[in-house]
Motif scaffolding. Sequence first.
Motif, PDB file in Angstrom:
ATOM      1  N   VAL A  32     -31.853 -30.085  34.014  1.00 14.50           N
ATOM      2  CA  VAL A  32     -31.241 -29.808  32.710  1.00 14.50           C
ATOM      3  C   VAL A  32     -32.131 -30.401  31.619  1.00 14.50           C
ATOM      4  O   VAL A  32     -31.913 -31.511  31.145  1.00 14.50           O
ATOM      5  N   PRO A  79     -31.018 -25.625  28.699  1.00 15.84           N
ATOM      6  CA  PRO A  79     -31.112 -24.834  29.929  1.00 15.84           C
ATOM      7  C   PRO A  79     -30.606 -25.623  31.146  1.00 15.84           C
ATOM      8  O   PRO A  79     -30.704 -26.844  31.184  1.00 15.84           O
ATOM      9  N   VAL A  80     -30.070 -24.905  32.109  1.00 15.76           N
ATOM     10  CA  VAL A  80     -29.715 -25.524  33.395  1.00 15.76           C
ATOM     11  C   VAL A  80     -30.289 -24.665  34.504  1.00 15.76           C
ATOM     12  O   VAL A  80     -30.167 -23.437  34.476  1.00 15.76           O
ATOM     13  N   TRP A 111     -17.256 -27.495  24.823  1.00 16.11           N
ATOM     14  CA  TRP A 111     -18.684 -27.528  24.522  1.00 16.11           C
ATOM     15  C   TRP A 111     -18.906 -26.426  23.488  1.00 16.11           C
ATOM     16  O   TRP A 111     -18.025 -25.628  23.240  1.00 16.11           O
ATOM     17  N   ARG A 115     -28.727 -21.445  25.143  1.00 14.77           N
ATOM     18  CA  ARG A 115     -28.088 -22.027  26.324  1.00 14.77           C
ATOM     19  C   ARG A 115     -28.324 -21.079  27.499  1.00 14.77           C
ATOM     20  O   ARG A 115     -27.966 -19.900  27.416  1.00 14.77           O
ATOM     21  N   VAL A 131     -22.707 -30.558  35.392  1.00 15.99           N
ATOM     22  CA  VAL A 131     -23.840 -31.409  35.007  1.00 15.99           C
ATOM     23  C   VAL A 131     -23.524 -32.244  33.755  1.00 15.99           C
ATOM     24  O   VAL A 131     -24.384 -32.981  33.280  1.00 15.99           O
ATOM     25  N   PRO A 166     -25.708 -32.645  23.819  1.00 12.58           N
ATOM     26  CA  PRO A 166     -24.379 -32.050  23.878  1.00 12.58           C
ATOM     27  C   PRO A 166     -24.092 -31.477  25.271  1.00 12.58           C
ATOM     28  O   PRO A 166     -25.029 -31.149  25.997  1.00 12.58           O
ATOM     29  N   PRO A 167     -22.793 -31.334  25.605  1.00 12.34           N
ATOM     30  CA  PRO A 167     -22.460 -30.810  26.936  1.00 12.34           C
ATOM     31  C   PRO A 167     -22.703 -29.304  27.038  1.00 12.34           C
ATOM     32  O   PRO A 167     -22.894 -28.631  26.034  1.00 12.34           O
ATOM     33  N   THR A 168     -22.657 -28.814  28.275  1.00 14.07           N
ATOM     34  CA  THR A 168     -22.775 -27.358  28.474  1.00 14.07           C
ATOM     35  C   THR A 168     -21.640 -26.893  29.382  1.00 14.07           C
ATOM     36  O   THR A 168     -20.623 -27.579  29.539  1.00 14.07           O
ATOM     37  N   TRP A 169     -21.792 -25.691  29.980  1.00 14.07           N
ATOM     38  CA  TRP A 169     -20.706 -25.093  30.767  1.00 14.07           C
ATOM     39  C   TRP A 169     -20.202 -26.069  31.833  1.00 14.07           C
ATOM     40  O   TRP A 169     -20.978 -26.562  32.658  1.00 14.07           O
ATOM     41  N   ASN A 170     -18.888 -26.299  31.845  1.00 11.38           N
ATOM     42  CA  ASN A 170     -18.291 -27.250  32.794  1.00 11.38           C
ATOM     43  C   ASN A 170     -18.498 -26.844  34.243  1.00 11.38           C
ATOM     44  O   ASN A 170     -18.663 -27.685  35.115  1.00 11.38           O
ATOM     45  N   ARG A 171     -18.497 -25.521  34.505  1.00 14.05           N
ATOM     46  CA  ARG A 171     -18.574 -25.061  35.901  1.00 14.05           C
ATOM     47  C   ARG A 171     -19.880 -25.473  36.571  1.00 14.05           C
ATOM     48  O   ARG A 171     -19.969 -25.508  37.793  1.00 14.05           O
ATOM     49  N   LEU A 172     -20.891 -25.804  35.793  1.00 15.04           N
ATOM     50  CA  LEU A 172     -22.174 -26.192  36.386  1.00 15.04           C
ATOM     51  C   LEU A 172     -22.173 -27.649  36.843  1.00 15.04           C
ATOM     52  O   LEU A 172     -23.094 -28.091  37.539  1.00 15.04           O
TER      53      LEU A 172
END
Lengths: 341, 469
Positions: free
Chosen positions: A269, B394-395, B69, B361, A20, A12-18
Amino acid sequence: MAETIKINSLVPPTWNRLKVNDVAVDMPASLTAGVFSEGLNTETVNVSDWNIETGCGAGLSEFLDKNGAKPVLVKTDGAKLLAIKKTCESSSADVLCFEAGEGETINILTDLTSGEKPDEASVLRILIKAGKGAKVNLAQVIRPGKGLTVVNDIGTVAEENAQINIVQVFTDGSDIYSGCRTDLKGKEAYSENRVGLVRTNGQTLDMNYVMKHLAPKTKAEINVSGALSKNAQKTFRGTIDFVRGCSESDGAESESMLLLDDTVVNKTVPLILCTEENVAGSHGATIGKPAEDMIFYMMSRGISREKAIKILERASLEAAANHIEDDEAREYVLGIIAERY
Amino acid sequence: MSEEKTYVEDINRTIYDVVDDDSDAFKLEQGLTEDIVRQISDQKQDPEWMRDFRLNCLKLYNKSQHPNWGPSIEGLDMNVIYTYVRPNTKMQHTWDEVPEDIKNTFERLGIPQAERTSLAGVGAQYDSELVYHNMQKEVEEQGVVYCDFESALKGEYADLIHEKFMTLLPPTDHRYNALHGAVWSGGSFVYVPKGVKVSVPLQSYFRLNAKGAGQFEHTLIIVEDDADLHFIEGCSAPKYNVANLHSGCVELFVGKNAKLRYSTIESWSKNMYNLNSKRALVQEGGRMEWVSGSFGSHVSYLYPSTILKGDNSTMEYTGIAFAGAGQDLDTGMKVVHLGKNTSSVVNTKSISKDGGVNTTRTSVQVMPQAKGAKSVVSCESLMIDNISKSDTIPVMDIRTDDADVGHEATIGSISDEAVFYMMSRGMSEADARALIVSGFADNVSRELPMEYAAEMNNLIRLEMKGTIG
């Protein structure tokens, strides 16, 4: 550049600002199909029957369809090693499919080189089916010349007790977009991905690697080692996905990145998705500069700092290449690394 | 041989689910319109700048989208949410003056008792307004300010609040910050002067009683240079068959060589959408500690974030999330390393059972100037059954060579080897498994004051019988 495609989507996607969740790649107006299959014994194949998903995903599939890249099934004809060595002259797009029958072992080597190729792109998708108890070893060297955009995409399915080992070496040169997905469909299927990478001079490497555990007692490993310098950028998305029913499965991903100056961008990631109780998933990452005492030791033995850095870059690539199972393929790849670094 | 399955009990919510009659409460109509925002502003007697701020936030909200998301929040319809509900009482400074039913609710939650035994001050919010606020005289004499947000907005610190309000969590960040900016009500302001060390914690407790209501409290804490504070936040609500919403904002300013510990035990009901934002800005040598326990809500989006701005500033995050049936908890943390030699240590744990969904997250960003930065992130997830879900996302975004960043994540069930080891030392299998599950959450409870650790253990109540599996 005629078209921008979106590939390597994070699910699944994560925060857009990153930034990635996916990557946009500019592609040329026209590509020639059939460059990689030249000289190989092939037959046409309907890949919709194979039902294999890849790391780069649907965005690349649409692009390949639009550019007439017809999948071909490559016959290995019992060769101990099938070596596919190509020098990219102009933009190309190919889909090569490999099938290892029950108990069969296939060794494949691909080597992509090019001269300076601004505004050109090389797109290669490899699909692999490994039948019951089969073993497929794929080694890839990608060493593009300046300006060439490389999209390297893999999709595999492993049946019961099958093994798929993929080793990739990405030398510096130009931007590389790499995807790889393995569906561990049969009980006790095993897959291993090892990547060695060097990026420098503003080059990008964008990766999306997915290991999907669909059956019990499956095992998978993703291991990335590399070095970044001089405005290089690397994004590694690694996903271990434990699907309900894959009990007693084991998935691990690890990354070891050397950052050689403070102009680089290293994004990692490592996702673990889990809907099964009885599994073991793990991720570990070590990211930082080389230990000064190690550099100092080499310098005290008369090695310049620049040469010491080259040695570390070479070590990052060799860490992956040493895992190539086929002797001939391994020596070939190690030879390329030694020559270049 | 019959095998007795381990039973991991759901959280016992009896004390949280008592509903008080709110027929005498003042409510604005449901929904979110300019007229409602103006009415809230009138009710709060806002200064003009705050009224303009609210209206601007409403415009931003109307232009923004739901996040693309994270868990679904389709069940949240702002057209039916009451954004402002005022209980029929003013804020009091003694519990005896608080209306009986509200006082009883807080008694059941143990707030007055905790105040007597282990707190330096307490603020208790009921729906949209504080009903009780008090601080020990000794702490007040140290120059510490702890008051409701509305009083602070009009008092001695009005200019300071004007300067800081929603600067760490700007309404442009995301849709629910904009919503908060438009309709916020209640919350606390804390100011700890330079060099003052508050030895006993302060606590704010947020209770949402009204059906279909939203709670939008704002917490602003300023800990000046060399000062020290532990602030505890608790929250709960009874369960209804309609959606409730919590969209609070917490802004924390940690001065040079100052230390702030912010502990949260969140036990919202399972009809709650918990879309909360928290951020800390830490100056040179400062230290921010987060302790977070997420046990309630239907859907949570909760990621306390820290900006390590000053050189040698540090952050530690310890969090646990427990997701049971009908819960989708998307929790974690964010940290940005800006100063030199900054460090962050992150330890998250999650437990999923009965179809509950946990997503951990995290984001670690090390910027080019953050030479010598160090970050260690550890995420551990425990799956109690195979109808639940646990994801780790994680990022790490590292932009300097001079950083040392480590990340490790593990997911799994209870180790048979560990059980076998304990059994070989004379424990029954049931006890061994119970001990492992209890121990999994232990590092979080150890970070809390004893009373709150007990509350957390009560919330988890991992009562074990037989074997898991």
